[in-house]
Design a protein around this motif. Structure first.
Motif, mmCIF file in Angstrom:
data_model
loop_
_atom_site.group_PDB
_atom_site.id
_atom_site.type_symbol
_atom_site.label_atom_id
_atom_site.label_comp_id
_atom_site.label_asym_id
_atom_site.label_seq_id
_atom_site.Cartn_x
_atom_site.Cartn_y
_atom_site.Cartn_z
ATOM 1 N N THR A 54 19.834 -1.425 -47.511
ATOM 2 C CA THR A 54 19.039 -0.503 -48.332
ATOM 3 C C THR A 54 19.767 0.817 -48.534
ATOM 4 N N PRO A 55 20.021 1.234 -49.770
ATOM 5 C CA PRO A 55 20.676 2.532 -50.009
ATOM 6 C C PRO A 55 19.796 3.684 -49.555
ATOM 7 N N GLY A 56 20.428 4.756 -49.061
ATOM 8 C CA GLY A 56 19.697 5.964 -48.729
ATOM 9 C C GLY A 56 19.262 6.101 -47.289
ATOM 10 N N ILE A 57 19.439 5.061 -46.481
ATOM 11 C CA ILE A 57 19.074 5.192 -45.073
ATOM 12 C C ILE A 57 20.175 5.931 -44.310
ATOM 13 N N GLY A 58 19.894 6.349 -43.080
ATOM 14 C CA GLY A 58 20.879 7.054 -42.278
ATOM 15 C C GLY A 58 22.010 6.149 -41.832
ATOM 16 N N GLY A 59 23.172 6.739 -41.540
ATOM 17 C CA GLY A 59 24.332 5.965 -41.120
ATOM 18 C C GLY A 59 25.050 6.600 -39.946
ATOM 19 N N GLU A 60 25.674 5.761 -39.142
ATOM 20 C CA GLU A 60 26.456 6.208 -37.993
ATOM 21 C C GLU A 60 27.743 5.389 -37.960
ATOM 22 N N THR A 61 28.889 6.035 -37.716
ATOM 23 C CA THR A 61 30.175 5.336 -37.645
ATOM 24 C C THR A 61 30.765 5.518 -36.256
ATOM 25 N N GLU A 91 19.429 9.222 -32.617
ATOM 26 C CA GLU A 91 18.152 9.894 -32.391
ATOM 27 C C GLU A 91 18.060 11.195 -33.181
ATOM 28 N N THR A 92 19.162 11.973 -33.193
ATOM 29 C CA THR A 92 19.160 13.261 -33.880
ATOM 30 C C THR A 92 18.950 13.101 -35.371
ATOM 31 N N GLN A 93 19.565 12.077 -35.962
ATOM 32 C CA GLN A 93 19.397 11.859 -37.401
ATOM 33 C C GLN A 93 17.937 11.628 -37.767
ATOM 34 N N LEU A 94 17.233 10.820 -36.969
ATOM 35 C CA LEU A 94 15.821 10.573 -37.265
ATOM 36 C C LEU A 94 14.964 11.802 -36.981
ATOM 37 N N ALA A 95 15.317 12.548 -35.921
ATOM 38 C CA ALA A 95 14.558 13.751 -35.601
ATOM 39 C C ALA A 95 14.663 14.777 -36.719
ATOM 40 N N ASN A 96 15.826 14.891 -37.342
ATOM 41 C CA ASN A 96 16.014 15.827 -38.445
ATOM 42 C C ASN A 96 15.259 15.404 -39.704
ATOM 43 N N MET A 119 24.561 -1.748 -35.051
ATOM 44 C CA MET A 119 23.446 -1.228 -34.262
ATOM 45 C C MET A 119 22.490 -0.485 -35.171
ATOM 46 N N LEU A 120 21.200 -0.681 -34.936
ATOM 47 C CA LEU A 120 20.168 -0.002 -35.695
ATOM 48 C C LEU A 120 19.323 0.834 -34.756
ATOM 49 N N PHE A 121 18.886 1.985 -35.255
ATOM 50 C CA PHE A 121 17.867 2.769 -34.568
ATOM 51 C C PHE A 121 16.833 3.114 -35.619
ATOM 52 N N ALA A 122 15.581 2.840 -35.341
ATOM 53 C CA ALA A 122 14.568 3.000 -36.388
ATOM 54 C C ALA A 122 13.202 3.242 -35.780
ATOM 55 N N ASN A 123 12.352 3.862 -36.595
ATOM 56 C CA ASN A 123 10.927 3.875 -36.315
ATOM 57 C C ASN A 123 10.364 2.607 -36.953
ATOM 58 N N TRP A 124 10.170 1.578 -36.154
ATOM 59 C CA TRP A 124 9.877 0.247 -36.682
ATOM 60 C C TRP A 124 8.516 0.144 -37.345
ATOM 61 N N SER A 125 7.633 1.099 -37.088
ATOM 62 C CA SER A 125 6.344 1.062 -37.776
ATOM 63 C C SER A 125 6.473 1.437 -39.249
ATOM 64 N N ASP A 126 7.654 1.957 -39.645
ATOM 65 C CA ASP A 126 7.895 2.238 -41.061
ATOM 66 C C ASP A 126 8.493 1.046 -41.799
ATOM 67 N N LEU A 127 8.611 -0.090 -41.119
ATOM 68 C CA LEU A 127 9.059 -1.330 -41.752
ATOM 69 C C LEU A 127 7.830 -2.149 -42.122
ATOM 70 N N ILE A 128 7.761 -2.566 -43.372
ATOM 71 C CA ILE A 128 6.647 -3.388 -43.854
ATOM 72 C C ILE A 128 7.126 -4.821 -44.040
ATOM 73 N N ILE A 129 6.406 -5.758 -43.435
ATOM 74 C CA ILE A 129 6.642 -7.183 -43.665
ATOM 75 C C ILE A 129 5.389 -7.731 -44.336
ATOM 76 N N ALA A 130 5.515 -8.088 -45.595
ATOM 77 C CA ALA A 130 4.357 -8.501 -46.391
ATOM 78 C C ALA A 130 4.391 -9.999 -46.658
ATOM 79 N N CYS A 146 18.370 4.206 -39.303
ATOM 80 C CA CYS A 146 19.781 4.573 -39.195
ATOM 81 C C CYS A 146 20.549 3.339 -38.719
ATOM 82 N N VAL A 147 21.639 3.003 -39.413
ATOM 83 C CA VAL A 147 22.404 1.793 -39.125
ATOM 84 C C VAL A 147 23.876 2.146 -39.013
ATOM 85 N N SER A 148 24.552 1.578 -38.033
ATOM 86 C CA SER A 148 25.990 1.814 -37.909
ATOM 87 C C SER A 148 26.729 1.085 -39.017
ATOM 88 N N SER A 149 27.807 1.676 -39.485
ATOM 89 C CA SER A 149 28.636 1.063 -40.531
ATOM 90 C C SER A 149 29.647 0.081 -39.950
#
Length: 364
Positions: A213-220, A234-239, A306-317, A356-359
């Motif tokens: 998904t374009p626009g999500i956070g990234g970590e290298t 953690e810092t990326q999501l906190a910001n 590696m992913l770090f996320a607030n998983w409640s913001d993921l929708i599975i429909a 946020c997902v590592s590249s």
């Protein structure tokens, strides 16, 4: 079971626990295999779903309540031991049935929001901007500001699974074939859906998953993953003002192995990045802990990322019902049935900043 049986609808397509308990998936399959209409509670449930979706099934519909899990392809046959024959004997217990080992599913366990029983395309509203507060003089005019809104569009994508069932197995196996067949479909569909939620390509019928998904956070990492990288997730999501309540790390078994042997700070007594969980509740036991958050490994993550996320913001429909088609002809010479099950699903992210997902690989 007869046509006068009642079907209690709760919400969109709900069935009571008693009705779910009486529902027999294999019985409905046998009806179609014998060129008979599906009747009883199975027929009533199928017609209830058809009424909701405004479309008749080519076989029969299974309501969402009946398949409680979503789980790879397996042939079940009576004659060959590895294909089902080991279940057809009087001294085999259903509880002893040996499951295939499949990729672990994690998204719903970590708190992803499930939207079930949908009909037609759906848009979930999201707030993309808020009102602004100002300091103003006592008699000054407060500048106006507006709330801005967006939406997450959800469109059905077809997820399909096929299995081959021996007619003799369905008719006479002493193991709970009903449960085995139902769970096998659920496992197959569930692994595919979990993998799509994490890394769906958005092409060839797949929904778009988190990683792509374009626009999500990234970590290298650009080398070995270390403790400062974990903190940066953690810092990326906190910001982005993301609540930490449902945050967790997800990676692969290879990356987990690396992190379990990687000290947080090499000059001090080794305390490793990936630790045993200290939490009580849903994130203990099978889960580890990284940086104070739950951590889990699954082979559904590509490239050892590696992913770090607030998983409640993921929708599975998922949309109302599963469509089952029984083909008694393709394998008629071997006395088998080809059963195809289809469900409609989609994946959505409520807030891009919550992911946020590592590249690159966390297993370097």
């Amino acid at each position: 079971m007869n046509e006068k049986a009642s079907l209690e609808l709760n919400g969109d397509v709900g069935m009571s626990e008693a009705e779910v308990g009486r529902y027999n998936f294999c019985r409905a399959i046998r009806c179609l295999a014998e060129h008979q209409p599906v009747d009883g509670i199975e027929g009533l449930a199928s017609r209830a779903v058809a009424k909701l979706v405004g479309k008749q099934s080519a076989g029969f519909y299974i309501p969402n309540e009946v398949v409680s899990g979503l789980r790879q392809y397996r042939d079940l046959a009576k004659g060959t031991g590895s294909l089902g024959g080991y279940t057809v004997q009087t001294d085999v217990l259903g509880k002893s049935f040996i499951e295939l080992l499949r990729n672990r599913t994690v998204c719903l366990e970590l708190g992803a929001r499930r939207l079930g029983g949908l009909v037609g395309d759906v848009s979930v509203p999201s707030q993309s901007g808020g009102a602004t507060a100002y300091w103003v003089p006592e008699n000054g005019r407060t500048p106006s500001s507006n709330l801005t809104f967006g939406q997450v569009g959800l469109t059905p994508h077809r997820l399909s699974a096929v299995t081959i069932l021996s007619k003799m197995l369905v008719a006479q196996s002493s193991v709970d074939v009903e449960g085995i067949v139902r769970e096998d479909f659920a496992l197959q569909l569930g692994v595919a859906l979990d993998a799509a939620a994490i890394a769906g390509t958005g092409t060839n019928g797949q929904p778009l998953g988190i990683v792509n998904t374009p626009g999500i956070g990234g970590e290298t990492f650009d080398g070995a993953a270390d403790w400062p990288h974990m903190i940066d997730f953690e810092t990326q999501l906190a910001n982005q003002n993301v609540s930490p309540a449902s945050c967790a790390y997800v990676t692969t078994p290879n990356a987990k192995a690396k992190l379990k042997a990687k000290p947080k700070i090499a000059s001090l007594y080794p305390v490793f990045i990936w630790e045993a969980s200290k939490r009580a509740g849903p994130l203990d036991g099978r889960y580890g802990e990284v940086n104070g958050y739950g951590a889990v490994a699954t082979k559904n993550v590509p490239g050892d990322k590696m992913l770090f996320a607030n998983w409640s913001d993921l929708i599975i429909a998922d949309w109302v019902g599963m469509d089952v088609v029984v083909d008694p002809y393709t394998y008629v010479d071997s006395f088998q049935l080809k059963v195809t099950i289809n469900m409609l699903v989609d994946i959505g992210l409520r807030h891009l900043g919550a992911f946020c997902v590592s590249s690159d690989s966390a297993a370097q």
